[in-house]
Motif scaffolding. Structure first.
Motif, PDB file in Angstrom:
ATOM      1  N   ASP A  65       0.818  -1.212   0.000  1.00 47.73           N
ATOM      2  CA  ASP A  65       0.000   0.000   0.000  1.00 47.73           C
ATOM      3  C   ASP A  65       0.851   1.261   0.000  1.00 47.73           C
ATOM      4  O   ASP A  65       0.311   2.373   0.023  1.00 47.73           O
ATOM      5  N   ALA A  87       2.815   2.157   2.450  1.00 43.24           N
ATOM      6  CA  ALA A  87       3.059   2.620   3.816  1.00 43.24           C
ATOM      7  C   ALA A  87       4.439   2.173   4.280  1.00 43.24           C
ATOM      8  O   ALA A  87       4.948   1.122   3.880  1.00 43.24           O
ATOM      9  N   ASN A 103       6.613   0.865   7.356  1.00 41.08           N
ATOM     10  CA  ASN A 103       6.526   0.217   8.657  1.00 41.08           C
ATOM     11  C   ASN A 103       7.910   0.210   9.300  1.00 41.08           C
ATOM     12  O   ASN A 103       8.876  -0.268   8.697  1.00 41.08           O
ATOM     13  N   PRO A 120       5.184  11.067   4.817  1.00 38.31           N
ATOM     14  CA  PRO A 120       4.115  10.345   5.511  1.00 38.31           C
ATOM     15  C   PRO A 120       2.866  11.205   5.697  1.00 38.31           C
ATOM     16  O   PRO A 120       2.914  12.437   5.626  1.00 38.31           O
ATOM     17  N   ASP A 140       0.116   5.144  12.899  1.00 36.15           N
ATOM     18  CA  ASP A 140      -0.488   4.085  13.712  1.00 36.15           C
ATOM     19  C   ASP A 140       0.605   3.413  14.543  1.00 36.15           C
ATOM     20  O   ASP A 140       1.655   3.031  14.015  1.00 36.15           O
ATOM     21  N   ARG A 185       3.501   2.532  11.904  1.00 36.60           N
ATOM     22  CA  ARG A 185       3.082   2.446  10.503  1.00 36.60           C
ATOM     23  C   ARG A 185       2.773   3.848   9.999  1.00 36.60           C
ATOM     24  O   ARG A 185       1.823   4.490  10.455  1.00 36.60           O
ATOM     25  N   PRO A 227       1.442   5.759   7.049  1.00 33.86           N
ATOM     26  CA  PRO A 227       0.793   5.760   5.731  1.00 33.86           C
ATOM     27  C   PRO A 227       1.396   6.868   4.869  1.00 33.86           C
ATOM     28  O   PRO A 227       1.847   7.907   5.371  1.00 33.86           O
ATOM     29  N   THR A 228       1.420   6.638   3.574  1.00 26.88           N
ATOM     30  CA  THR A 228       1.935   7.668   2.681  1.00 26.88           C
ATOM     31  C   THR A 228       0.894   8.763   2.506  1.00 26.88           C
ATOM     32  O   THR A 228      -0.323   8.512   2.557  1.00 26.88           O
TER      33      THR A 228
END
Length: 652
Positions: free
Chosen positions: A567, A569, A571, A594, A599, A647, A649-650
């Motif tokens: 996806d 993202a 990590n 990001p 998360d 995590r 996310p982009t």
């Protein structure tokens, strides 16, 4: 079902350093000020453009360990199915790959006795103690579990008591199409479709002094026997039965017409000497012409079967007499023979060698290097890879026989973890130097334990299932991920007892989730989302001071690995191994923008020696939250003795 695929085996481009690059630290392990920029502490630098490997969904596999006793309750014989609660917890914990039938206990496994109707199955010899065990949880039952968890099978094929043809037949039973000889047998047993087992290893820890079986006690001779086969004299060895090597199986019942077998047939003809108590008895070709008091027997070299008389034709061994044998075992085939026979049946499988000895916390190379030996004899192409068991053995590696206190038990694991990581990278180097380009290294067992010798765990009895071991395993996975190890099978699946144990789950019927099961649940999405492993490192790491040991007197507090998933993202996994200090670090990813919210999930107990039990099933659990990114970076306080997954996310 997901199979192993070579294109997922992208090897790491650079070896992972396991040395301790310490920032200043006080003797109590507390960090000095000014370790990072502006005194902020360590910096976790992530280079998202530097790809190290492909993410493997098989990183958090498990050693099945036991097949007998219904796999310690995993299998319900009445329902002829896996126990639903066990399957549910395996899926919850993200277990994909499961090794079968296990390790030492499976070195004398007979797969042909474990398929078909239960009424026709044979007993087995347990490979560590020689006792007789059942065959109820066979290959088909195992594959039912694999199907239930959408897992990947990995089989350890025994070497010590099998032949290349027997194991090639096993490959055919698992993989051959319908309509073939073994495909028909599989279909008759209720499983018409091929299973597609791609990963096989030959033997388990045969380099170990107590797992040589028919092979020589001499290391240099034994490695050649493993590679190329041979013969070996056995001396003063108890006899037994085909499915029983226990001490009782070598003792005469006093009845007529008794038969026994030597442990490791075939036998070189006329090489055997059979002792009944202290007397040597004589071999004859036929008992029917023997006198009643003649101390004689017949012998069949291929099967190693010894037959005694009935009191009319040949004397009956006295009741209670122990029967032993001297004989030359062999000729036996070697790894190369197994490799060629198995690949002839299914060229798509991987056949891995297991000769990776360890001593004093280091991989033994030189004359004990299997890749080097194979290359020197023109067989560099005749193995697809190697498995290693990079255990930390406290007595062997740190030269201790007890834990002075809990803190020492924790620190010893962290010191050993770094050494275990280097064992793996050293083997990768050996395989790259001597093996074919596609050969790789996998881990089929790992952990931190006492093995052999007198030892006491009184100072920290919970060490193999408390948070300390969670930190050890998480650190191992971070290292393995960074160097492109394609699969691992760490720890054992189910304990023989309900309470806390060195397993993922406690015994039936509760299958209590140990802290490592919680860790696996936390990380399953990282590995199962796929993607790529990217370069990450901790600059200005905090050093934790320890007692002086052969493996050093300090270790790095923080361990990390990072991935970009499908996806997009990012990590970032961070393990804080400090037993008592929260550590704030600055996370700085390069070339990655990001989203504003990160998360966060954290696995940690109240202390480094906390663990789950029936009374406190959630003592170690996952805590989730979110954090705000400041620009493109994040400062985060990593709790003492914790595993944290961030995590990012982009930004869309």
């Amino acid at each position: 079902m997901t199979g192993l695929n070579r294109r997922d085996f992208l090897h790491g481009a650079a070896a992972l350093s396991v040395g301790v690059a310490l920032a200043g630290c006080d003797p109590d392990g507390s960090p000095d000020e000014g370790n990072g920029p502006d005194g902020a502490g360590p910096v976790i630098a992530v280079n998202t453009q530097h790809v190290l490997a492909a993410v493997s969904r098989l990183m958090t596999g498990v050693n099945g360990a036991k097949w007998y006793r219904n796999a310690y309750g995993l299998w319900d014989p009445e329902a002829n199915a896996p126990v639903p609660d066990a399957v549910k917890k395996m899926k919850q914990s993200g277990i994909t790959l499961v090794r079968y039938p296990g390790g030492t206990s499976s070195n004398l496994y007979n797969w042909k006795g474990a398929v078909g109707p239960q009424s026709g199955r044979t007993h087995q010899v347990e490979g560590q103690h020689g006792e007789q065990v059942d065959s109820r949880y066979g290959p088909d039952e195992y594959m039912s579990v694999i199907k239930e968890i959408d897992g990947t099978p990995q089989i350890m094929a025994p070497f010590a008591n099998s032949t290349p043809q027997e194991i090639a037949d096993w490959v055919a039973y698992m993989n051959a199409p319908q309509g073939t000889k073994w495909g028909k047998v599989r279909a008759e047993n209720g499983h018409p479709e091929p299973y597609g087992v791609r990963c096989w290893e030959i033997g388990n820890e045969l380099f170990g002094k107590h797992q040589r079986y028919w092979m020589s006690a001499n290391d240099e001779k034994a490695i050649k026997q493993y590679a190329f086969g041979g013969k070996q004299r056995q001396r003063n060895q108890r006899v037994g039965q085909p499915a029983d090597h226990s001490a009782a199986a070598s003792v005469s019942s006093g009845r007529p017409d008794q038969t026994f077998t030597v442990w490791y047939p075939p036998v070189v003809p006329k090489s055997q000497t059979i002792h009944v108590a202290d007397a040597i008895w004589r071999a004859v070709s036929d008992l029917s012409s023997a006198d009643a008091d003649a101390k004689v027997y017949t012998f069949e070299p291929k099967s190693g079967t010894i037959r005694f008389g009935d009191g009319r034709h040949g004397e009956v061994p006295p009741k209670g007499a122990k029967i032993t044998a001297d004989y030359v075992s062999g000729p036996h085939a070697g790894f190369v023979d197994y490799y060629k026979a198995m690949k002839a049946v299914d060229p798509t499988i991987d056949v891995l060698a297991v000769w990776a000895p360890i001593d004093d916390g280091k991989l033994v190379t030189g004359k004990m290097s299997f890749p080097r030996l194979m290359a020197e004899h023109g067989h560099a192409d005749d193995y697809d890879g190697m498995t290693i068991h990079p255990y930390t053995n406290f007595s062997r590696d740190l030269h201790v026989t007890s834990f002075p206190d809990k803190r020492a038990g924790h620190d010893y694991q962290m010191l050993g973890e770094a050494a275990a990581g280097k064992m793996v990278t050293d083997l990768i180097d050996e395989v790259r130097k001597y093996g074919k380009k596609s050969a790789y290294v996998a881990v089929s067992e790992c952990g931190a334990l006492f093995f052999g010798e007198e030892r006491s765990t009184e100072g920290y009895p919970e060490y193999p299932y408390a948070m300390s071991h969670v930190l050890y395993i998480a650190s191992q996975w971070a290292r393995f991920n960074n160097v492109g190890v394609p699969w691992t099978a760490s720890n054992d699946l189910i304990s023989h007892k309900p309470g806390p144990s060195r397993t993922i789950f406690g015994g039936a019927p509760e299958f209590a989730r140990m802290p490592e099961a919680v860790l696996r649940e936390q990380l399953k999405d990282v590995f199962q989302r796929g993607g790529k492993v990217v370069d990450s490192k901790v600059n200005d790491n905090v050093g934790i001071a320890t007692r002086e040991t052969p493996l050093g007197a300090a270790y790095e507090a923080l361990m990390t690995t990072a991935t970009i998933d499908r996806d997009g993202a990012l990590n970032v996994l961070v393990v804080n191994r400090s037993p008592d200090k929260d550590i704030t670090a600055h996370i700085a990813p390069d070339d990655f923008t990001p989203a504003e919210t990160v998360d966060v999930s954290v696995v940690a107990g109240r202390t480094y020696h906390d663990f789950n039990s029936e009374e406190r099933p959630d003592a170690v659990k996952i805590e989730k939250s979110q954090a705000k990114v400041r620009g493109k970076t994040l400062d985060w306080a990593f709790k003492a003795h914790s595993v944290t997954l961030l995590r990012f996310p982009t930004r869309g």
